[in-house]
Write an enzyme that holds these catalytic residues in place. Structure first.
Site, PDB file in Angstrom:
ATOM      1  CB  SER A 106     -25.565   1.464 -24.696  1.00  0.00           C
ATOM      2  OG  SER A 106     -25.274   1.463 -23.321  1.00  0.00           O
TER       3      SER A 106
ATOM      4  CD  GLU B 250     -15.454 -10.900 -22.792  1.00  0.00           C
ATOM      5  OE1 GLU B 250     -15.121  -8.957 -22.351  1.00  0.00           O
ATOM      6  OE2 GLU B 250     -16.016 -10.936 -23.254  1.00  0.00           O
TER       7      GLU B 250
ATOM      8  CG  ASP C 298     -15.860  -1.813 -23.042  1.00  0.00           C
ATOM      9  OD1 ASP C 298     -15.654  -3.276 -23.199  1.00  0.00           O
ATOM     10  OD2 ASP C 298     -16.470  -1.572 -21.348  1.00  0.00           O
TER      11      ASP C 298
HETATM   12  C1  GLA Z   1     -16.666  -4.785 -19.482  1.00  0.00           C
HETATM   13  C2  GLA Z   1     -15.564  -3.729 -19.132  1.00  0.00           C
HETATM   14  C3  GLA Z   1     -13.954  -3.580 -20.109  1.00  0.00           C
HETATM   15  C4  GLA Z   1     -13.995  -5.243 -19.501  1.00  0.00           C
HETATM   16  C5  GLA Z   1     -15.458  -6.228 -19.975  1.00  0.00           C
HETATM   17  C6  GLA Z   1     -14.577  -7.976 -19.627  1.00  0.00           C
HETATM   18  O1  GLA Z   1     -16.927  -4.310 -20.786  1.00  0.00           O
HETATM   19  O2  GLA Z   1     -16.134  -2.086 -19.320  1.00  0.00           O
HETATM   20  O3  GLA Z   1     -13.037  -2.818 -19.043  1.00  0.00           O
HETATM   21  O4  GLA Z   1     -13.306  -5.586 -18.630  1.00  0.00           O
HETATM   22  O5  GLA Z   1     -15.924  -5.907 -19.075  1.00  0.00           O
HETATM   23  O6  GLA Z   1     -13.194  -8.215 -20.791  1.00  0.00           O
END
Ligand code: GLA
Length: 401
Positions: free
Chosen positions: A128, A34, A173
């Site tokens: 989303s 994370e 994501d």
């Molecule tokens: C969000 C961001 C990702 C990433 C996460 C943390 O989901 O969109 O790019 O940085 O937080 O891991």
């Protein structure tokens, strides 16, 4: 009989049904790693079964009309006015941003009518927005007869979010939504993007349970941007001291004490410690997952949550309560927050026969403290964005009401 989704689309965009194409992009969970994507680290996310459908009909003129099952307003914009982001466009900013960034990447797409249905709970930290961006990018390029590679599509979707919507997210994501594989997590080293699909074994014995705190997180307003800046500041100090690193995740674990001494500021030290320890946990997690060792994986998840709580300061009372409640349930081997934090969801590995007891116990603990119930979803690991070859029987789960 027409499926409900098609009737809904034709009410929005009258014309021949044969011209309509249907696409789907999943949401995602992050299993481990994370706040590493923008720190040059390695992440271990997976695509899940909830997601966004996009029905699309190309138009003769360069005008984009978007509608959705959950929004009453239809929003439209033509070229070149579409290039100016407008907050009043609401959710349409995401597809409009994709149109603009596709153009900026030299990929011309036709005007189109696009209509969306979504099953990713909003504000749950399950991407989303990346799902909406990637399904739009894939659908528009498909109707244009173009097939850019999926990493390119993910980058374009990220640019739409960064530069058009104004959210400074990393690439994790969009990559997961574009590249997901059913039954697999994706091990993604951000510097190289040499993605490896890691099979998740024993799905009949172990469930990945997502618990939505129903405390919405909003990346624009959240300290997400501040975390990024803190990491940049720590990196700058190390580089000024002559360290030949490109990103914080490049710091070797044995060099951590020395790095902390150079960084000096106690807050920045904690941020660096999270990044370096989380990178090690992620690499280890991919190994134990492939070996089917869920107990070891769970311990890494718990340590990740503790690090995000104590060193990265992104959990908060709701996510801490959910994780701690999960840790107390027999049959749950590990739990942690997933995504950006500051609200959103936790995930937990739970023995299949303990899932009901898990939900009851976590629900009771959370409701007693916050006066509202969390949401539960048993995740299935699904495929990345794809076209849905529809027939008159093809239904979208949320289209009928
Ligand atoms: C969000 C961001 C990702 C990433 C996460 C943390 O989901 O969109 O790019 O940085 O937080 O891991």
């Amino acid at each position: 009989m027409r499926p409900a989704w098609l009737a809904e689309f034709l009410a929005f965009s009258p014309g021949p049904a044969e011209e309509v194409r249907l696409f789907f992009a999943p949401g995602r969970v992050n299993l481990l790693g994370e706040h590493l994507d923008y720190n040059g680290g390695t992440v271990l996310p997976a695509a899940i079964q909830v997601g966004t459908w996009c029905a699309i009909r190309p138009r003769a003129e360069r005008r984009w009309r978007v509608g959705s099952h959950t929004e009453s307003a239809v929003v439209e914009a033509a070229w070149p006015a579409i290039r100016v982001p407008r907050a009043a466009h609401g959710f349409a900013q995401y597809p409009f941003g994709v149109v603009v960034m596709l153009e900026a990447a030299g990929i011309a797409v036709p005007g189109a009518d696009c209509y969306f249905w979504g099953t990713v709970p909003q504000g749950a930290g399950l991407s989303s927005s990346a799902s909406l961006e990637v399904v739009t990018a894939y659908a528009l390029t498909a109707v244009a007869g173009q097939t850019p590679d999926r990493v390119t599509l993910a980058r374009i979707a990220q640019q739409a979010e960064n530069a058009y919507v104004g959210v400074p997210c990393g690439l994790m994501d969009q990559l997961t939504v574009a590249l997901g594989q059913a039954g697999h997590a994706l091990l993604i080293p951000l510097p190289t993007l040499a993605v490896r699909a890691v099979p998740v074994p024993h799905a009949q014995d172990w469930a990945l349970v997502i618990v939505d705190s129903r405390k919405p997180h909003h990346l624009v307003a959240s300290p997400y941007r501040q975390r990024r800046q803190e990491c940049e500041a720590a990196l700058a100090r190390l580089q000024q001291a002559g360290w030949p690193i490109q990103a914080l995740a490049d710091i070797a674990p044995e060099a951590l004490p020395q790095a902390l001494a150079i960084v000096r500021d106690p807050v920045l030290q904690r941020r660096v410690r999270h990044v370096v320890s989380e990178q090690q946990r992620t690499l280890r997690a991919a190994e134990v997952l492939a070996a089917g060792d869920f107990v070891a994986f769970g311990q890494l998840m718990n340590a990740s949550h503790r690090s995000l709580q104590a060193d990265y300061d992104v959990t908060g009372p709701e996510l801490d309560t959910l994780a701690e409640a999960a840790w107390a349930v027999p049959g749950c081997v590990g739990s942690r927050m997933t995504g950006a934090g500051f609200g959103g969801s936790t995930i937990a590995w739970v023995a299949r026969d303990a899932v009901d007891a898990f939900q009851a116990q976590v629900r009771a603990t959370y409701a007693a403290r916050f006066g509202r119930e969390p949401g539960f979803l048993v995740a299935e690991l699904g495929d990345g964005v794809h076209e849905v070859a529809w027939t008159n029987e093809e239904e979208i789960p949320c289209a009928s009401s």
